[in-house]
Design an enzyme around this catalytic site. Structure first.
Site, PDB file in Angstrom:
ATOM      1  N   ASP A 159       0.280  46.129  17.917  1.00  0.00           N
ATOM      2  CA  ASP A 159       0.624  45.547  16.622  1.00  0.00           C
ATOM      3  C   ASP A 159       2.082  45.096  16.579  1.00  0.00           C
ATOM      4  O   ASP A 159       2.393  43.953  16.224  1.00  0.00           O
ATOM      5  CB  ASP A 159       0.334  46.543  15.503  1.00  0.00           C
ATOM      6  CG  ASP A 159       0.826  47.963  15.815  1.00  0.00           C
ATOM      7  OD1 ASP A 159       1.293  48.218  16.956  1.00  0.00           O
ATOM      8  OD2 ASP A 159       0.755  48.834  14.922  1.00  0.00           O
ATOM      9  N   TYR A 160       2.984  45.961  16.963  1.00  0.00           N
ATOM     10  CA  TYR A 160       4.418  45.655  16.946  1.00  0.00           C
ATOM     11  C   TYR A 160       4.743  44.482  17.874  1.00  0.00           C
ATOM     12  O   TYR A 160       5.461  43.549  17.503  1.00  0.00           O
ATOM     13  CB  TYR A 160       5.190  46.910  17.372  1.00  0.00           C
ATOM     14  CG  TYR A 160       6.664  46.704  17.600  1.00  0.00           C
ATOM     15  CD1 TYR A 160       7.544  46.688  16.528  1.00  0.00           C
ATOM     16  CD2 TYR A 160       7.176  46.530  18.892  1.00  0.00           C
ATOM     17  CE1 TYR A 160       8.917  46.501  16.737  1.00  0.00           C
ATOM     18  CE2 TYR A 160       8.529  46.347  19.105  1.00  0.00           C
ATOM     19  CZ  TYR A 160       9.391  46.339  18.026  1.00  0.00           C
ATOM     20  OH  TYR A 160      10.738  46.149  18.237  1.00  0.00           O
ATOM     21  N   THR A 161       4.195  44.502  19.078  1.00  0.00           N
ATOM     22  CA  THR A 161       4.504  43.472  20.066  1.00  0.00           C
ATOM     23  C   THR A 161       3.959  42.113  19.636  1.00  0.00           C
ATOM     24  O   THR A 161       4.634  41.085  19.781  1.00  0.00           O
ATOM     25  CB  THR A 161       3.949  43.869  21.439  1.00  0.00           C
ATOM     26  OG1 THR A 161       4.457  45.149  21.796  1.00  0.00           O
ATOM     27  CG2 THR A 161       4.340  42.863  22.498  1.00  0.00           C
ATOM     28  N   LYS A 164       6.239  40.627  16.943  1.00  0.00           N
ATOM     29  CA  LYS A 164       7.510  40.139  17.474  1.00  0.00           C
ATOM     30  C   LYS A 164       7.316  38.869  18.301  1.00  0.00           C
ATOM     31  O   LYS A 164       8.185  37.984  18.317  1.00  0.00           O
ATOM     32  CB  LYS A 164       8.183  41.226  18.308  1.00  0.00           C
ATOM     33  CG  LYS A 164       8.715  42.399  17.478  1.00  0.00           C
ATOM     34  CD  LYS A 164       9.805  41.966  16.517  1.00  0.00           C
ATOM     35  CE  LYS A 164      10.477  43.154  15.855  1.00  0.00           C
ATOM     36  NZ  LYS A 164      11.564  42.743  14.937  1.00  0.00           N
TER      37      LYS A 164
END
Length: 254
Positions: A159-161, A164
């Site tokens: 999710d984070y990657t 970004k």
């Protein structure tokens, strides 16, 4: 514009790498809007440290465009000028604990939504709110904070990657659209930093492994990362836009 002449907004500046970025700008003489959502005490403590002539703490959820607009208005009133540099550092709550992350088969879309809201929606709101002031100044600087994980996904924080990576795409499309107006848009991407609130859950052995894999044989600190952000806001970067600078001790080279 010299760093000492700038009014800078750093989102999510109450703690972690955002706090280090705010300190770095203030050290160079800039006036800094320290944005926070939940970290009121930490943000106000930072303002006391930097001095009321150099910093102001303003609460705003960057996902809410009305709160963002109000923050820009308060910043203009406090410092008597337009915010000409924006650092999009805020993100939804996240802990870099690889052992606890949801794996590919189990991760829910809601986690992606939260990260996209924090990283992409928040950046869109702040960039749009900044444009009128940047036009009045004849230009501006936008620096988005990314990650080296979409080039080197050693731990698959899906999710984070993904959020970004989308922010990098947005960085480049905004750079292409706003360049004619004298506005540069760039990204600074770090790896795991030693140490922030988000990386506090990381086992010491992981830090040691990362350090051993870098040419510099150490893990980058928030202060070292912040110095790279200053470059993109400085006159030295006046002809640089749409770029992604990876600051991780050489772990990722591109």
């Amino acid at each position: 514009m010299e760093l000492s002449e700038q009014i800078v907004l750093v989102t999510g500046a109450g703690r972690g790498v955002g706090r280090a970025i705010a300190r770095a700008f203030a050290r160079q003489g800039a006036r800094v809007v320290v944005n926070y959502l939940h970290s009121k005490e930490a943000a106000e403590e930072l303002v006391r440290e930097l001095g009321p002539d150099k910093a102001v703490a303003l609460a705003a959820d960057v996902v809410d465009p009305e709160q963002v607009a109000a923050m820009f208005a308060a910043g203009r009133e406090r410092f008597g000028g337009e915010i000409g540099t924006v650092v999009n550092n805020a993100l939804a709550d996240f802990s870099f604990d690889g052992d606890a992350r949801p794996a590919a088969a189990a991760i829910r879309w809601e986690r992606f939504r939260d990260q996209f809201d924090g990283s992409v929606r928040g950046a869109v709101n702040t960039m749009q709110a900044a444009l009128a002031g940047m036009h009045a100044l004849g230009g501006g600087r936008i620096v988005n904070i990314g990650t080296n994980l979409f080039q080197n996904p050693v731990v698959p924080y899906h999710d984070y990657t993904a959020a970004k990576a989308a922010l990098l795409s947005l960085t480049r499309t905004y750079a292409a659209d706003l360049g004619r107006e004298g506005i540069t848009v760039n990204m600074v991407s770090g790896g795991l930093l030693r140490t922030t609130d988000a990386s506090a859950a990381t086992p010491e052995a992981v830090f040691d492994q990362i350090a051993a894999a870098t040419p510099l044989r150490r893990v980058t600190t928030p202060e070292e990362f912040a110095d790279a952000v200053l470059f993109f806001a400085s006159p030295w970067a006046r002809s640089v836009t749409g770029q992604n600078l990876v600051v991780d001790g050489g772990l990722v080279m591109n």
